[in-house]
Design an enzyme around this catalytic site. Structure first.
Site, PDB file in Angstrom:
ATOM      1  CB  CYS A 133      -0.947  -0.001   1.201  1.00 61.39           C
ATOM      2  SG  CYS A 133      -0.235  -0.699   2.690  1.00 61.39           S
ATOM      3  CG  HIS A 246      -0.813   3.836   4.637  1.00 64.29           C
ATOM      4  ND1 HIS A 246      -1.487   3.519   5.793  1.00 64.29           N
ATOM      5  CD2 HIS A 246      -0.415   2.653   4.090  1.00 64.29           C
ATOM      6  CE1 HIS A 246      -1.505   2.203   5.944  1.00 64.29           C
ATOM      7  NE2 HIS A 246      -0.868   1.653   4.923  1.00 64.29           N
TER       8      HIS A 246
END
Ligand SMILES: NC(=O)c1ccc[n+]([C@@H]2O[C@H](COP(=O)([O-])OP(=O)(O)OC[C@H]3O[C@@H](n4cnc5c(N)ncnc54)[C@H](OP(=O)(O)O)[C@@H]3O)[C@@H](O)[C@H]2O)c1
Length: 340
Positions: A133, A246
């Site tokens: 990710c 994130h």
């Protein structure tokens, strides 16, 4: 190889997990041409159902022969399961798109972000790897800059949400936050330390030279996807008490000049990237705004005056969407477009 069909039989391995749930939603939202939908998980989930297109579909147990008749298998149940079961899915005739780290660095396995290196899918051997990710959001923003001015070096610090660890970690942050606010003792289960109201400079296991595996993923996956082993990358990955998305501080050094305005224009033209950069109006990407959305957001674009051709960037994206489920489904969409 995927045979052209009007609709495909799709298995989601790990359908009860944080990424698996998101995969079901993304398949529905994007109206992916699903014929049979097969949710697979561990024996713990036997007897459960998951929603798919106004139906409750029984979860089946992941076994070696679960893939009969399946065309596309989306794996997100951990590297161990992928290593063992993905080859069985391929033998049964399925194309596997794997979210784990099991196959990413195998030279013959394509590691794909569809907007960045779709050509890597050519000639795949049945298994395609979805990158980590934190890598996906970074390379999507950096690709147009690399094409224009060649990246020499990256210094990356990440601020990664607990959903990157999975469902149990999401629950742990909820529970611990309540415990701290109610002045009760916190007992960490998933992480080695309290995550509520804390930052842990530790994602995945440490290796012998004191880096974590997550930090090495940013190094090696970036070089593989951008097809440039000469890009030097150093990273510090940090888990923060955020549920979704994130965030990354990325310092970039280029071979040639790259002004902030040029970088903003190049990234704005990149599919999947949204530039949000107006400090005068307090406008910059935020995890809480990016959560549940598809784009990679970039802001705080500014020159690094300490090197000849340097920029600093702030990159935010939903790790469960573009960082996992969405990228996987986009790969599947490419495959069916090429098959048909
Ligand atoms: N979270 C992210 O942002 C992210 C991003 C990119 C990649 N990934 C990767 O995606 C994978 C799953 O992550 P996640 O966050 O969704 O984790 P998670 O919420 O913990 O879910 C794990 C899933 O795997 C299943 N599973 C576990 N052990 C199994 C077994 N022995 N047999 C069959 N199924 C089993 C679980 O089924 P039960 O419910 O039955 O236990 C559950 O469906 C990992 O490889 C992770 O590295 C995650």
């Amino acid at each position: 190889m995927l045979k052209p069909k009007a609709r495909y039989n799709v298995a989601v391995v790990g359908a009860t997990g944080a990424v698996g749930q998101e995969m079901r939603e993304v398949l529905e939202e994007r109206d992916f041409p699903v014929d049979r939908f097969l949710p697979l998980a561990s024996e713990r989930s036997e007897g459960k159902t998951v929603p798919f297109r106004d139906r409750e579909v029984p979860v089946e147990r992941l076994t070696e022969d679960a893939f009969t008749g399946i065309d596309i298998a989306l794996f997100s149940a951990g590297a161990e399961r992928s290593r063992h079961f993905a080859p069985h899915a391929v033998v049964a005739g399925a194309v596997v798109i794997d979210n784990s780290s099991a196959f990413r660095m195998e030279p013959k396995v394509p590691l794909v972000v569809p907007e960045v290196n779709p050509h890597a899918l050519d000639g795949h051997k049945g298994i395609i790897a979805n990158p980590n990710c934190s890598t996906i959001q970074m390379v999507l923003a950096l690709k147009p800059l690399h094409d224009a001015a060649r990246i020499r070096r990256l210094v990356v610090s990440t601020y990664q949400s607990v959903s990157g660890t999975g469902q149990e970690a999401i629950e742990e942050l909820f529970e611990q936050s309540g415990e701290v606010l109610n002045l009760r003792q916190v007992k960490p289960r998933v992480y080695p330390h309290q995550i509520a109201f804390n930052c842990l400079p530790h994602i995945d296991d440490f290796d012998e030279d004191a880096y974590t595996k997550e930090e090495w993923k940013l190094v090696r996956e970036t070089q593989k996807i951008l097809e440039d082993p000469g890009i030097r990358v150093t990273a510090t990955t940090v888990r923060v008490p955020v549920f979704r998305c994130h965030s990354e501080s990325v310092n970039v050094e280029f071979e040639r000049a790259m002004e902030p305005n040029e970088a903003r224009a190049l990234m704005s033209a990149m599919p999947g990237v949204v530039v949000l950069d107006d400090p005068g109006r307090n406008l910059y990407p935020l995890a809480i705004d990016a959560a549940g959305t598809d784009a990679v957001y970039v802001g705080r674009v500014r020159a690094d005056h300490t090197v000849e051709h340097g920029l600093n960037l702030w990159i935010v994206s939903d790790n469960l969407r573009k960082g996992a489920a969405l990228n996987t489904v986009q790969i599947a969409e490419r495959l069916i477009a090429e098959a048909g």
